[in-house]
Design an enzyme around this catalytic site. Sequence first.
Site, short mmCIF file in Angstrom:
data_model
loop_
_atom_site.label_atom_id
_atom_site.label_comp_id
_atom_site.label_asym_id
_atom_site.label_seq_id
_atom_site.Cartn_x
_atom_site.Cartn_y
_atom_site.Cartn_z
N ASN A 12 5.92 -13.79 8.14
CA ASN A 12 5.41 -12.58 8.78
C ASN A 12 3.90 -12.74 8.92
O ASN A 12 3.17 -12.58 7.95
CB ASN A 12 5.76 -11.35 7.91
CG ASN A 12 5.16 -10.07 8.47
OD1 ASN A 12 4.72 -10.04 9.62
ND2 ASN A 12 5.15 -9.01 7.66
N LYS A 14 1.93 -10.85 10.19
CA LYS A 14 1.28 -9.53 10.22
C LYS A 14 0.33 -9.48 11.42
O LYS A 14 0.57 -10.16 12.41
CB LYS A 14 0.56 -9.23 8.90
CG LYS A 14 1.47 -9.42 7.68
CD LYS A 14 0.91 -8.79 6.45
CE LYS A 14 1.69 -9.23 5.22
NZ LYS A 14 1.91 -8.15 4.27
N HIS A 98 9.94 -2.87 7.91
CA HIS A 98 8.90 -3.34 6.99
C HIS A 98 8.15 -2.14 6.39
O HIS A 98 7.80 -1.21 7.10
CB HIS A 98 7.93 -4.27 7.71
CG HIS A 98 7.06 -5.04 6.77
ND1 HIS A 98 6.02 -4.45 6.09
CD2 HIS A 98 7.10 -6.34 6.36
CE1 HIS A 98 5.44 -5.36 5.31
NE2 HIS A 98 6.08 -6.51 5.45
N GLU A 100 5.16 -1.69 5.45
CA GLU A 100 3.83 -1.38 6.00
C GLU A 100 3.97 -0.48 7.23
O GLU A 100 3.13 0.39 7.47
CB GLU A 100 3.06 -2.67 6.34
CG GLU A 100 2.54 -3.37 5.10
CD GLU A 100 2.08 -4.79 5.32
OE1 GLU A 100 2.06 -5.28 6.46
OE2 GLU A 100 1.73 -5.44 4.31
N GLU A 170 12.28 -6.59 -0.43
CA GLU A 170 10.82 -6.59 -0.52
C GLU A 170 10.37 -5.39 -1.34
O GLU A 170 10.13 -4.30 -0.77
CB GLU A 170 10.21 -6.49 0.89
CG GLU A 170 10.47 -7.70 1.76
CD GLU A 170 9.24 -8.04 2.59
OE1 GLU A 170 8.77 -9.18 2.45
OE2 GLU A 170 8.74 -7.18 3.33
N GLY A 176 1.65 -7.62 -0.67
CA GLY A 176 0.20 -7.61 -0.56
C GLY A 176 -0.50 -7.36 -1.88
O GLY A 176 -1.65 -6.92 -1.90
N SER A 215 4.44 -11.19 -2.03
CA SER A 215 3.45 -12.07 -2.69
C SER A 215 4.00 -13.46 -3.01
O SER A 215 3.64 -14.05 -4.04
CB SER A 215 2.91 -11.40 -3.96
OG SER A 215 2.18 -10.25 -3.63
C1 PEP Z 1 5.38 -9.17 3.94
O1 PEP Z 1 4.51 -8.86 4.73
O2 PEP Z 1 6.57 -8.99 4.20
C2 PEP Z 1 4.99 -9.74 2.65
C3 PEP Z 1 5.92 -10.10 1.84
O3 PEP Z 1 3.65 -9.87 2.42
P1 PEP Z 1 2.90 -10.70 1.28
O4 PEP Z 1 3.66 -12.00 1.13
O5 PEP Z 1 1.56 -10.85 1.78
O6 PEP Z 1 3.02 -9.89 0.02
#
Ligand code: PEP
Length: 255
Positions: A12, A14, A98, A100, A170, A176, A215
Amino acid sequence: MKKNKKKIIIANMKMNGSLNFNIDYLNAIKINFNNYKNLNIGLCVPYPYLFQAKEFLKGSNIGWGSQNVAKFENGPHTGEVSAEMLKDFDSQYVIVGHSERNTAYCESDENIANKFERIKKYKMSPVLCVGETLIEREAGIMERVVSSQIDTIIQIYGAEIFEDSIVAYEPIWAIGSDMAATPIQANKMCNFIKEHICKSYNSDFENFNIIYGGSVNSKNAVQLFTSESLDGVLIGRASVNIDEFSQICSTADSS
Ligand code: PEP
């Protein structure tokens, strides 16, 4: 993760990248990642870069797609992008639900279910994100929270819609945050999700995968890839760093 089964790696990006940055980035992916024979890699880019991703990655083993989709077919929905439009760019993967986006745009479970169905209608793989907050985990209700996110889709469309799809566990507290779930936590919840969906389907899926995201980096990937219930990982920030991304893929390919 099961030996002899290709692992799923979803990246991703982002809201990162630019036409210039992507030239080196996509070139590096195309050249270096094509050698990973045990992986199915999907790169989810911002909408404006779908054409560029397609131009660079076509003919390679690497798939591409987006981070969202409209719940509508077409019409007066200014700023939205339909599943049919994503398919026009040969997208294979679409992230949906997601956290976010859910937080920023108050996305309901019904909206997410409708988007999931749109993606399936155009024969792309939804990457459905589900997960609990830290407060919910501390209250011990994480399985109830996650199953209710999934049940909205099952109630509207039936469990069979999960064939040819990917569910990404997730945990919101891990995204993040540099506080990835432990392999034990990830394994337990992925196992729960798989059993929950399979029980509702009452049959075996031919192609249904559960991955973990939150992460993930080159260090914790080593442990995560030993988890029996995970079919792969969803990588956020670390996927924009080509060395880090490459190291995670290399670990996955050889585990
Ligand atoms: C994500 O955006 O789905 C994600 C897992 O982000 P990160 O790996 O940066 O925590």
